[in-house]
Design a protein around this motif. Structure first.
Motif, PDB file in Angstrom:
ATOM      1  N   ALA A  47       0.847  -1.205   0.000  1.00 22.76           N
ATOM      2  CA  ALA A  47       0.000   0.000   0.000  1.00 22.76           C
ATOM      3  C   ALA A  47       0.876   1.247   0.000  1.00 22.76           C
ATOM      4  O   ALA A  47       0.602   2.228  -0.696  1.00 22.76           O
ATOM      5  CB  ALA A  47      -0.922  -0.018   1.222  1.00 22.76           C
ATOM      6  N   LYS A  48       1.958   1.191   0.761  1.00 30.09           N
ATOM      7  CA  LYS A  48       2.897   2.316   0.797  1.00 30.09           C
ATOM      8  C   LYS A  48       3.531   2.536  -0.576  1.00 30.09           C
ATOM      9  O   LYS A  48       3.633   3.672  -1.056  1.00 30.09           O
ATOM     10  CB  LYS A  48       3.963   2.032   1.870  1.00 30.09           C
ATOM     11  CG  LYS A  48       4.890   3.183   2.203  1.00 30.09           C
ATOM     12  CD  LYS A  48       6.008   3.395   1.223  1.00 30.09           C
ATOM     13  CE  LYS A  48       7.035   2.282   1.228  1.00 30.09           C
ATOM     14  NZ  LYS A  48       8.089   2.539   0.184  1.00 30.09           N
ATOM     15  N   ASP A  77       3.917   5.729  -5.439  1.00 36.24           N
ATOM     16  CA  ASP A  77       3.796   5.870  -6.903  1.00 36.24           C
ATOM     17  C   ASP A  77       2.872   7.048  -7.224  1.00 36.24           C
ATOM     18  O   ASP A  77       3.163   7.857  -8.099  1.00 36.24           O
ATOM     19  CB  ASP A  77       3.154   4.615  -7.537  1.00 36.24           C
ATOM     20  CG  ASP A  77       4.056   3.387  -7.481  1.00 36.24           C
ATOM     21  OD1 ASP A  77       5.274   3.547  -7.340  1.00 36.24           O
ATOM     22  OD2 ASP A  77       3.511   2.261  -7.590  1.00 36.24           O
ATOM     23  N   ALA A  78       1.730   7.103  -6.506  1.00 33.00           N
ATOM     24  CA  ALA A  78       0.724   8.133  -6.785  1.00 33.00           C
ATOM     25  C   ALA A  78       1.246   9.527  -6.413  1.00 33.00           C
ATOM     26  O   ALA A  78       0.984  10.504  -7.112  1.00 33.00           O
ATOM     27  CB  ALA A  78      -0.570   7.822  -6.023  1.00 33.00           C
ATOM     28  N   PHE A  79       1.999   9.603  -5.329  1.00 37.58           N
ATOM     29  CA  PHE A  79       2.586  10.907  -4.955  1.00 37.58           C
ATOM     30  C   PHE A  79       3.604  11.335  -6.012  1.00 37.58           C
ATOM     31  O   PHE A  79       3.624  12.492  -6.449  1.00 37.58           O
ATOM     32  CB  PHE A  79       3.243  10.832  -3.565  1.00 37.58           C
ATOM     33  CG  PHE A  79       3.991  12.092  -3.218  1.00 37.58           C
ATOM     34  CD1 PHE A  79       3.307  13.286  -2.965  1.00 37.58           C
ATOM     35  CD2 PHE A  79       5.385  12.108  -3.182  1.00 37.58           C
ATOM     36  CE1 PHE A  79       3.994  14.459  -2.678  1.00 37.58           C
ATOM     37  CE2 PHE A  79       6.080  13.280  -2.896  1.00 37.58           C
ATOM     38  CZ  PHE A  79       5.382  14.457  -2.639  1.00 37.58           C
ATOM     39  N   ILE A 106      -1.646  12.320  -5.709  1.00 39.75           N
ATOM     40  CA  ILE A 106      -2.078  12.592  -4.334  1.00 39.75           C
ATOM     41  C   ILE A 106      -1.024  13.470  -3.655  1.00 39.75           C
ATOM     42  O   ILE A 106       0.109  13.582  -4.125  1.00 39.75           O
ATOM     43  CB  ILE A 106      -2.291  11.295  -3.490  1.00 39.75           C
ATOM     44  CG1 ILE A 106      -0.983  10.521  -3.331  1.00 39.75           C
ATOM     45  CG2 ILE A 106      -3.371  10.416  -4.106  1.00 39.75           C
ATOM     46  CD1 ILE A 106      -1.085   9.348  -2.345  1.00 39.75           C
ATOM     47  N   GLY A 107      -1.440  14.092  -2.551  1.00 36.55           N
ATOM     48  CA  GLY A 107      -0.539  14.974  -1.818  1.00 36.55           C
ATOM     49  C   GLY A 107       0.357  14.182  -0.874  1.00 36.55           C
ATOM     50  O   GLY A 107       0.133  12.992  -0.614  1.00 36.55           O
ATOM     51  N   PHE A 108       1.353  14.864  -0.345  1.00 37.50           N
ATOM     52  CA  PHE A 108       2.326  14.229   0.543  1.00 37.50           C
ATOM     53  C   PHE A 108       1.665  13.597   1.773  1.00 37.50           C
ATOM     54  O   PHE A 108       1.961  12.468   2.145  1.00 37.50           O
ATOM     55  CB  PHE A 108       3.363  15.277   0.970  1.00 37.50           C
ATOM     56  CG  PHE A 108       4.452  14.741   1.836  1.00 37.50           C
ATOM     57  CD1 PHE A 108       5.452  13.942   1.296  1.00 37.50           C
ATOM     58  CD2 PHE A 108       4.471  15.013   3.198  1.00 37.50           C
ATOM     59  CE1 PHE A 108       6.454  13.432   2.103  1.00 37.50           C
ATOM     60  CE2 PHE A 108       5.477  14.506   4.005  1.00 37.50           C
ATOM     61  CZ  PHE A 108       6.471  13.714   3.459  1.00 37.50           C
ATOM     62  N   LEU A 109       0.729  14.330   2.383  1.00 38.68           N
ATOM     63  CA  LEU A 109       0.096  13.826   3.605  1.00 38.68           C
ATOM     64  C   LEU A 109      -0.961  12.754   3.332  1.00 38.68           C
ATOM     65  O   LEU A 109      -1.401  12.075   4.252  1.00 38.68           O
ATOM     66  CB  LEU A 109      -0.538  14.978   4.397  1.00 38.68           C
ATOM     67  CG  LEU A 109       0.440  15.953   5.050  1.00 38.68           C
ATOM     68  CD1 LEU A 109      -0.325  17.027   5.822  1.00 38.68           C
ATOM     69  CD2 LEU A 109       1.402  15.229   5.988  1.00 38.68           C
ATOM     70  N   ASP A 110      -1.373  12.616   2.073  1.00 39.25           N
ATOM     71  CA  ASP A 110      -2.395  11.609   1.752  1.00 39.25           C
ATOM     72  C   ASP A 110      -1.852  10.194   1.823  1.00 39.25           C
ATOM     73  O   ASP A 110      -2.610   9.232   1.969  1.00 39.25           O
ATOM     74  CB  ASP A 110      -2.956  11.843   0.338  1.00 39.25           C
ATOM     75  CG  ASP A 110      -3.649  13.195   0.225  1.00 39.25           C
ATOM     76  OD1 ASP A 110      -4.191  13.659   1.240  1.00 39.25           O
ATOM     77  OD2 ASP A 110      -3.627  13.779  -0.878  1.00 39.25           O
ATOM     78  N   MET A 111      -0.529  10.049   1.695  1.00 39.16           N
ATOM     79  CA  MET A 111       0.050   8.697   1.631  1.00 39.16           C
ATOM     80  C   MET A 111      -0.296   7.873   2.870  1.00 39.16           C
ATOM     81  O   MET A 111      -0.731   6.724   2.757  1.00 39.16           O
ATOM     82  CB  MET A 111       1.573   8.772   1.430  1.00 39.16           C
ATOM     83  CG  MET A 111       1.969   9.242   0.035  1.00 39.16           C
ATOM     84  SD  MET A 111       3.739   9.053  -0.295  1.00 39.16           S
ATOM     85  CE  MET A 111       4.417  10.418   0.640  1.00 39.16           C
ATOM     86  N   ALA A 112      -0.140   8.449   4.040  1.00 36.95           N
ATOM     87  CA  ALA A 112      -0.396   7.690   5.277  1.00 36.95           C
ATOM     88  C   ALA A 112      -1.862   7.274   5.375  1.00 36.95           C
ATOM     89  O   ALA A 112      -2.177   6.170   5.822  1.00 36.95           O
ATOM     90  CB  ALA A 112       0.025   8.507   6.500  1.00 36.95           C
ATOM     91  N   ASP A 136      -5.461   1.665  -4.793  1.00 38.40           N
ATOM     92  CA  ASP A 136      -6.028   2.422  -5.918  1.00 38.40           C
ATOM     93  C   ASP A 136      -7.485   2.769  -5.637  1.00 38.40           C
ATOM     94  O   ASP A 136      -7.926   3.878  -5.910  1.00 38.40           O
ATOM     95  CB  ASP A 136      -5.931   1.597  -7.218  1.00 38.40           C
ATOM     96  CG  ASP A 136      -4.500   1.542  -7.742  1.00 38.40           C
ATOM     97  OD1 ASP A 136      -3.654   2.316  -7.241  1.00 38.40           O
ATOM     98  OD2 ASP A 136      -4.224   0.716  -8.637  1.00 38.40           O
ATOM     99  N   GLU A 137      -8.227   1.799  -5.078  1.00 41.80           N
ATOM    100  CA  GLU A 137      -9.638   2.053  -4.754  1.00 41.80           C
ATOM    101  C   GLU A 137      -9.756   3.180  -3.735  1.00 41.80           C
ATOM    102  O   GLU A 137     -10.595   4.065  -3.864  1.00 41.80           O
ATOM    103  CB  GLU A 137     -10.295   0.776  -4.189  1.00 41.80           C
ATOM    104  CG  GLU A 137     -10.535  -0.295  -5.248  1.00 41.80           C
ATOM    105  CD  GLU A 137     -10.910  -1.652  -4.651  1.00 41.80           C
ATOM    106  OE1 GLU A 137     -11.100  -2.592  -5.444  1.00 41.80           O
ATOM    107  OE2 GLU A 137     -10.995  -1.771  -3.398  1.00 41.80           O
TER     108      GLU A 137
END
Ligand code: NAD
Ligand code: MG
Length: 390
Positions: free
Chosen positions: A325-326, A331-333, A338-344, A382-383
């Motif tokens: 998931a990380k 990849d998305a960042f 997505i934004g930096f804080l969205d990853m977590a 992704d979902e």
């Protein structure tokens, strides 16, 4: 002559490894070098070091690699099966320095043939720690840590009884954003996240350092490699990155490992172990450095550290879920989705969802089950990102 193979030879750890090997060419017989899309570098290194075979992970680049190696006597190969075949070639010492979950299968194959696996690929231990350790034990292979913190712990433990260890403290620089105000983090750009204050590393681990996902992986790596309990592992911010880790013993002593921020130390230690040999790393001038700083990491700034605790508590295949998931969120960042804080948030979402799916993370850890949950976690990530975007 030591027969050596380097997985991920074109990357940051790989190039530092080749630097050490090239300094003493008569000591080494280079078996295989592997890389990704950087065919020019892979071929040039394979030629100059006289490797038996060079392997690119990408099937579509086989012809390019063949052309680049023409007349050199170095065989060219490509794709997943070729990576595994390279790992099966007899070698005394294998560097595992592919980035991400892709590093697991070649490392596992190398362990089945004995010898030493120098492990930079922390994802192997995070996704399949018990499997990796059991495979090494079964085949009489040895795993030596290359992550700087884990090499430091390993060195601090030399000659000690692990039962006398009270705690292990790993240091974290805090990454690119350690001094940014929290409200600025949401808008952090890829370029800003890709520059590390102290270490020169690959892009993915550099961004993971800014988010502390790298340290989260390392906490789990510590648990898997040294077999200590989760609550024995502490993380401390140390902006200078000169103390790499400390081991605390039952008598109150703390053994710290101190050295320059140069991965050639940890790589060289693993290359020459159990000997210590001269290494081309800077010697510290402590009087010039003067001060070393330590402070507790702010949990609000680094949710990844809390997620690592969660993973260790859940156990089983949750490390593989967490890592995949990380990787997908990263990849998305990198792609600007997505934004930096969205990853977590993405990682937490996937971890919570997949942990509640019955029998999923509790299944036996094998290469197949790891690959299965890895695949599923990427779909779930992704979902989660689509749901948020929509
Ligand atoms: P990097 O991105 O610089 O290099 C990665 C290497 O892996 C390259 O050779 C690349 O071609 C190859 N690769 C990438 N994806 C692949 C795939 N799917 N299949 C096969 N090969 C692939 O990365 P790095 O910074 O050298 O890190 C390598 C590993 O070492 C990571 O697990 C990282 O966490 C760990 N590590 C790195 C450092 C450091 O200083 N760079 C420190 C400690 C641990
Ligand atoms: Mg590290």
């Amino acid at each position: 002559m030591k027969r050596v193979t380097v997985f991920g030879s074109t990357g940051s750890i790989g190039q530092n490894t080749l630097d050490l090997i090239a300094r003493a060419p008569h000591d080494y017989d280079v078996v295989a070098l592997t890389g990704g899309r950087n065919i020019a570098r892979l071929a040039a290194d394979a030629r100059r070091l006289g490797a038996q075979v060079a392997v690119t992970a990408h099937d579509d680049l086989l012809e390019d690699l063949r052309a680049a190696l023409a007349g050199s006597g170095v065989a060219a190969a490509a794709g997943q099966a070729a990576l595994i075949e390279a790992a099966a070639r007899p070698a005394d010492w294998t560097m595992s320095a592919i980035v991400g979950a892709a590093g697991l299968a070649p490392g596992m194959e190398a362990l089945k043939h004995g010898g030493t696996l120098a492990l930079a690929n922390k994802e192997s231990l995070v996704t399949a720690g018990p499997l990796l350790m059991a495979t090494a034990a079964r085949h009489g292979a040895r795993i030596l840590p290359v992550d700087s913190e884990h090499s430091a712990i390993f060195q601090a433990l030399a000659g000690e009884d692990i039962a006398a260890v009270e705690r292990i403290i790993i240091t974290a620089s805090g990454g690119a954003f350690r001094d940014w105000p929290l409200e600025r983090l949401a808008g952090a750009t890829l370029a800003e996240a890709s520059s590390h204050p102290n270490w020169d590393m690959g892009q993915r681990i550099t961004i993971d350092s800014a988010s502390m996902f790298n340290k989260a992986l390392e906490v789990i790596e510590t648990r898997e490699f040294f077999g200590v309990y989760p609550d024995q592992i502490e993380v401390i911010l140390h902006p200078e990155s000169l103390v790499h880790a400390l081991v605390g013993f039952r008598d109150g002593a703390l053994m710290a490992h101190v050295g320059a921020s140069d991965m050639r130390h940890a790589i060289g230690y693993a290359l020459h172990w159990p000997e210590r040999r001269d290494l081309p790393v800077a010697r510290l001038d402590l009087a010039a450095i003067g001060t070393l700083n330590f402070r507790a990491p702010d949990p609000a700034r680094y949710p990844a550290l809390r997620l690592a605790r969660d993973v260790m508590q859940r156990g089983g295949l949750s490390g593989a879920v967490f890592n995949a998931a990380k990787e997908r969120a990263l990849d998305a960042f990198i792609a600007g989705r997505i934004g930096f804080l969205d990853m977590a948030g993405v990682v937490e979402d996937v971890l919570t969802r997949m942990s509640s799916e019955s029998g999923l993370i509790d299944a036996e850890i094998t290469l197949d089950t790891v690959a299965h949950v890895d695949h599923l976690a990427r779909i779930r990530a992704d979902e989660a990102m689509q749901a948020k975007a929509g």
